[in-house]
Design a protein around this motif. Structure first.
Motif, mmCIF file in Angstrom:
data_model
loop_
_atom_site.group_PDB
_atom_site.id
_atom_site.type_symbol
_atom_site.label_atom_id
_atom_site.label_comp_id
_atom_site.label_asym_id
_atom_site.label_seq_id
_atom_site.Cartn_x
_atom_site.Cartn_y
_atom_site.Cartn_z
ATOM 1 N N LEU A 152 -42.148 42.643 -57.960
ATOM 2 C CA LEU A 152 -41.106 43.981 -57.423
ATOM 3 C C LEU A 152 -41.350 44.496 -55.984
ATOM 4 C CD1 LEU A 152 -42.069 46.085 -60.679
ATOM 5 C CD2 LEU A 152 -40.093 45.543 -60.120
ATOM 6 N N ALA A 153 -42.572 44.293 -55.870
ATOM 7 C CA ALA A 153 -43.273 44.247 -53.938
ATOM 8 C C ALA A 153 -41.276 43.689 -53.332
ATOM 9 C CB ALA A 153 -44.481 44.326 -53.529
ATOM 10 N N THR A 154 -41.588 42.028 -53.095
ATOM 11 C CA THR A 154 -40.545 41.131 -52.778
ATOM 12 C C THR A 154 -39.042 42.358 -52.975
ATOM 13 O OG1 THR A 154 -41.978 39.416 -52.910
ATOM 14 C CG2 THR A 154 -39.707 38.997 -52.565
ATOM 15 N N LEU A 156 -38.215 44.938 -53.214
ATOM 16 C CA LEU A 156 -37.912 46.119 -52.540
ATOM 17 C C LEU A 156 -38.285 46.278 -50.907
ATOM 18 C CD1 LEU A 156 -40.448 48.439 -55.197
ATOM 19 C CD2 LEU A 156 -37.775 49.008 -54.305
ATOM 20 N N GLY A 157 -38.260 44.132 -50.591
ATOM 21 C CA GLY A 157 -38.337 44.502 -49.203
ATOM 22 C C GLY A 157 -39.836 44.669 -49.020
ATOM 23 N N ILE A 158 -40.823 44.572 -49.243
ATOM 24 C CA ILE A 158 -42.083 45.430 -48.416
ATOM 25 C C ILE A 158 -43.291 44.499 -49.058
ATOM 26 C CG2 ILE A 158 -41.591 47.648 -48.844
ATOM 27 C CD1 ILE A 158 -43.345 47.582 -51.412
ATOM 28 N N ASP A 159 -44.074 43.813 -47.996
ATOM 29 C CA ASP A 159 -45.607 42.883 -48.231
ATOM 30 C C ASP A 159 -45.969 42.873 -49.760
ATOM 31 O OD1 ASP A 159 -47.812 41.805 -46.837
ATOM 32 O OD2 ASP A 159 -48.243 42.351 -48.393
ATOM 33 N N GLU A 160 -45.448 41.622 -50.962
ATOM 34 C CA GLU A 160 -45.216 41.413 -51.852
ATOM 35 C C GLU A 160 -46.684 41.584 -52.007
ATOM 36 O OE1 GLU A 160 -45.628 37.581 -52.938
ATOM 37 O OE2 GLU A 160 -46.977 36.263 -52.268
ATOM 38 N N ASP A 161 -47.898 41.640 -51.541
ATOM 39 C CA ASP A 161 -49.227 43.098 -51.935
ATOM 40 C C ASP A 161 -49.673 44.126 -51.616
ATOM 41 O OD1 ASP A 161 -50.057 39.834 -52.580
ATOM 42 O OD2 ASP A 161 -51.005 39.477 -50.739
ATOM 43 N N TRP A 162 -48.536 44.296 -51.757
ATOM 44 C CA TRP A 162 -48.218 45.916 -51.082
ATOM 45 C C TRP A 162 -49.057 46.882 -52.328
ATOM 46 C CZ3 TRP A 162 -46.394 51.531 -52.417
ATOM 47 C CH2 TRP A 162 -47.115 51.871 -51.054
ATOM 48 N N PHE A 163 -48.401 46.519 -53.486
ATOM 49 C CA PHE A 163 -48.569 47.153 -55.098
ATOM 50 C C PHE A 163 -50.263 46.892 -55.370
ATOM 51 C CE2 PHE A 163 -43.785 48.217 -55.222
ATOM 52 C CZ PHE A 163 -44.219 49.759 -55.053
ATOM 53 N N ASP A 255 -43.341 57.302 -60.456
ATOM 54 C CA ASP A 255 -43.189 58.599 -59.364
ATOM 55 C C ASP A 255 -43.623 58.066 -58.311
ATOM 56 O OD1 ASP A 255 -43.176 60.417 -61.939
ATOM 57 O OD2 ASP A 255 -45.517 60.707 -61.731
ATOM 58 N N TRP A 256 -43.879 57.231 -58.298
ATOM 59 C CA TRP A 256 -44.560 55.826 -57.140
ATOM 60 C C TRP A 256 -42.826 55.575 -56.561
ATOM 61 C CZ3 TRP A 256 -48.822 52.495 -57.166
ATOM 62 C CH2 TRP A 256 -49.581 51.998 -55.301
ATOM 63 N N THR A 257 -42.367 55.690 -57.427
ATOM 64 C CA THR A 257 -40.846 54.763 -56.179
ATOM 65 C C THR A 257 -39.686 56.197 -56.425
ATOM 66 O OG1 THR A 257 -40.254 54.078 -58.598
ATOM 67 C CG2 THR A 257 -41.338 52.780 -57.353
ATOM 68 N N GLY A 258 -40.420 57.653 -56.544
ATOM 69 C CA GLY A 258 -39.607 58.650 -56.253
ATOM 70 C C GLY A 258 -38.077 58.346 -58.005
ATOM 71 N N GLY A 259 -38.836 57.637 -58.750
ATOM 72 C CA GLY A 259 -37.834 57.488 -59.864
ATOM 73 C C GLY A 259 -37.089 56.019 -59.856
ATOM 74 N N LEU A 260 -37.174 55.247 -58.719
ATOM 75 C CA LEU A 260 -36.093 54.265 -58.569
ATOM 76 C C LEU A 260 -36.769 53.147 -60.382
ATOM 77 C CD1 LEU A 260 -34.353 52.276 -57.496
ATOM 78 C CD2 LEU A 260 -36.358 51.639 -55.786
ATOM 79 N N LEU A 261 -38.036 53.256 -60.125
ATOM 80 C CA LEU A 261 -38.142 52.774 -61.497
ATOM 81 C C LEU A 261 -38.540 53.382 -63.270
ATOM 82 C CD1 LEU A 261 -41.303 50.099 -59.659
ATOM 83 C CD2 LEU A 261 -38.050 50.065 -60.100
ATOM 84 N N PRO A 296 -46.178 56.992 -49.716
ATOM 85 C CA PRO A 296 -44.793 57.277 -49.954
ATOM 86 C C PRO A 296 -44.393 54.678 -49.668
ATOM 87 C CG PRO A 296 -45.442 58.536 -48.473
ATOM 88 C CD PRO A 296 -46.808 57.926 -48.454
ATOM 89 N N VAL A 297 -43.621 54.714 -50.467
ATOM 90 C CA VAL A 297 -43.721 53.325 -50.638
ATOM 91 C C VAL A 297 -42.592 52.628 -49.493
ATOM 92 C CG1 VAL A 297 -42.879 51.400 -51.951
ATOM 93 C CG2 VAL A 297 -43.994 53.033 -53.052
ATOM 94 N N PRO A 298 -43.325 51.835 -48.497
ATOM 95 C CA PRO A 298 -42.346 51.850 -47.145
ATOM 96 C C PRO A 298 -41.186 50.933 -47.459
ATOM 97 C CG PRO A 298 -44.007 50.353 -47.095
ATOM 98 C CD PRO A 298 -44.549 51.311 -48.474
ATOM 99 N N SER A 299 -40.498 50.861 -48.633
ATOM 100 C CA SER A 299 -39.150 50.426 -48.913
ATOM 101 C C SER A 299 -37.849 51.206 -48.007
ATOM 102 C CB SER A 299 -39.098 49.820 -50.311
ATOM 103 O OG SER A 299 -37.798 49.997 -51.073
ATOM 104 N N THR A 300 -36.710 51.064 -47.499
ATOM 105 C CA THR A 300 -35.335 50.955 -47.923
ATOM 106 C C THR A 300 -34.781 51.930 -48.777
ATOM 107 O OG1 THR A 300 -34.478 49.114 -47.069
ATOM 108 C CG2 THR A 300 -35.142 50.706 -45.415
ATOM 109 N N VAL A 301 -34.829 50.702 -50.234
ATOM 110 C CA VAL A 301 -34.564 51.353 -51.424
ATOM 111 C C VAL A 301 -34.836 51.887 -52.122
ATOM 112 C CG1 VAL A 301 -33.869 50.237 -54.247
ATOM 113 C CG2 VAL A 301 -33.973 48.818 -51.419
ATOM 114 N N VAL A 302 -37.060 51.890 -51.984
ATOM 115 C CA VAL A 302 -36.983 53.354 -52.145
ATOM 116 C C VAL A 302 -36.654 54.528 -51.340
ATOM 117 C CG1 VAL A 302 -38.704 54.437 -53.237
ATOM 118 C CG2 VAL A 302 -38.689 52.033 -53.933
#
Ligand SMILES: O=C(O)CCC(=O)C(=O)O
Ligand SMILES: [Fe+2]
Length: 332
Positions: A152-154, A156-163, A255-261, A296-302
């Motif tokens: 999911l992190a990959t 979302l374009g963030i570091d794969e270990d972020w979550f 909630d962490w993804t602002g309702g995206l997931l 905040p999840v540092p992903s532009t999609v989120v």
């Protein structure tokens, strides 16, 4: 670009997360943001189908034990600790607003191990010889959750270990729990529309893995239209393949993804067509470490999704998030 639609779930996709499928991250993100539920093919998921079968046998051995044996590890005893241990039938009501009677089920909640095959809570007598089996199974479940979180992190374009780093075990506390469930067959007093096996609810954590048994259906998810849709035990026509593992997103990740997931509401009923039988299921509710900050999840999609929906949430820890969620449910 990931398409984010708000249409009703139709068919839950089955995704191959083995290395032979380079599209797994995007497919998982799409399914998690659209349906909130996804099946993971169990060809390379790291949870051995033989081990799943064996765990179901342990579950049967536990639930068929005497009331005294189960009472010794009761959730309400001081020994078992908060949210750990045996819940007898009639204790839990997952949808108190609309349910007339409590859930028709028993459960056993096993918390995270505190060492190799070591637990803070008392282990039921029938499971005692198998603590290493329980331990290894929880580990395999956790690794699968971590793989899904990396995908999911990959996507979302963030570091794969972020979550994943925020879910890292084993020395830190988390509210992750492994749950064995037993829904006894309906008896003569069963009343259609009144008795429900598990009331409508969404899960609290980040990701839930659900293991089901062939011939024991009953899980339903709620479409945005409000209609209940049956979830199959086996979405494949091919019985020769291992059963896929059902995965769903919980409130914390929503909630962490602002309702995206999407944390989709679901329930368990007495199925109309195949009425009569018992149902056993097992769930692994994965949570971040209690102290993990839900930054905040540092992903532009989120972030784009948050701008669109306005669903920004305050930065709290995962432990605080769970307390807030429980307070909202139980009105304490
Ligand atoms: O037993 C099932 O199939 C689902 C159980 C469930 O949704 C839960 O315990 O949260
Ligand atoms: Fe659930």
């Amino acid at each position: 670009m990931v398409a984010i639609k708000t249409t009703a779930p139709t068919q839950i996709p089955v995704i191959d997360i083995s290395t032979s499928n380079p599209d797994a991250p995007q497919q998982l993100l799409y399914a998690a943001s659209r349906h909130g539920f996804v099946f993971i093919k169990n060809n390379d998921a790291g949870v051995d189908p033989g081990d799943i079968d064996f765990m179901f046998r342990l579950s049967e051995a536990f639930f068929s034990a005497s009331t005294e044996v189960k009472q010794a590890v009761s959730i309400s005893s001081n020994k078992a600790g908060k949210n750990h241990g045996w819940l007898s039938r009639g204790v839990e009501k997952l949808d108190p607003q609309s349910q007339q009677r409590p859930d028709v089920k028993e459960a056993f909640n096993l918390g995270q191990p505190i060492g190799l095959g070591k637990y803070e809570q008392p282990i039921p007598e029938p499971l005692e010889p198998y603590v290493m089996t329980l331990y290894n199974f929880q580990n395999a479940c956790h690794q699968l959750c971590q793989r899904i979180l990396r995908h999911l992190a990959t996507a979302l374009g963030i570091d794969e270990d972020w979550f994943a780093t925020r879910h890292e075990q084993p020395d830190e506390r988390s509210s992750t729990v492994f749950r064995m469930l037993f829904y006894p067959q309906q008896d003569t007093s069963f009343e259609e529309g009144v008795d429900i096996r598990a009331g409508a609810h969404s899960d609290y954590g980040s990701i839930t893995l659900l293991f089901q048994l062939p011939g024991q259906p009953g899980l339903e998810i709620k479409a945005l239209s409000g209609e209940w849709t049956a979830v199959p035990v086996n979405p494949n026509n091919d019985d020769s393949e291992p059963l896929p593992i059902l995965v769903n997103i919980g409130d914390l990740l929503q909630d962490w993804t602002g309702g995206l997931l999407k944390s989709t509401v679901h329930r368990v009923i007495f199925p109309k067509e195949e009425a009569g039988g018992d149902r056993y299921s097992m769930a692994y509710f994965c949570h971040p470490l209690d102290k993990a900050l839900l930054e905040p999840v540092p992903s532009t999609v989120v972030q784009d999704n948050i701008k669109r929906t306005g669903k920004e949430t305050k930065v709290i820890t995962a432990g605080e998030h769970l307390m807030e969620r429980l307070a909202a449910t139980y009105n304490v």
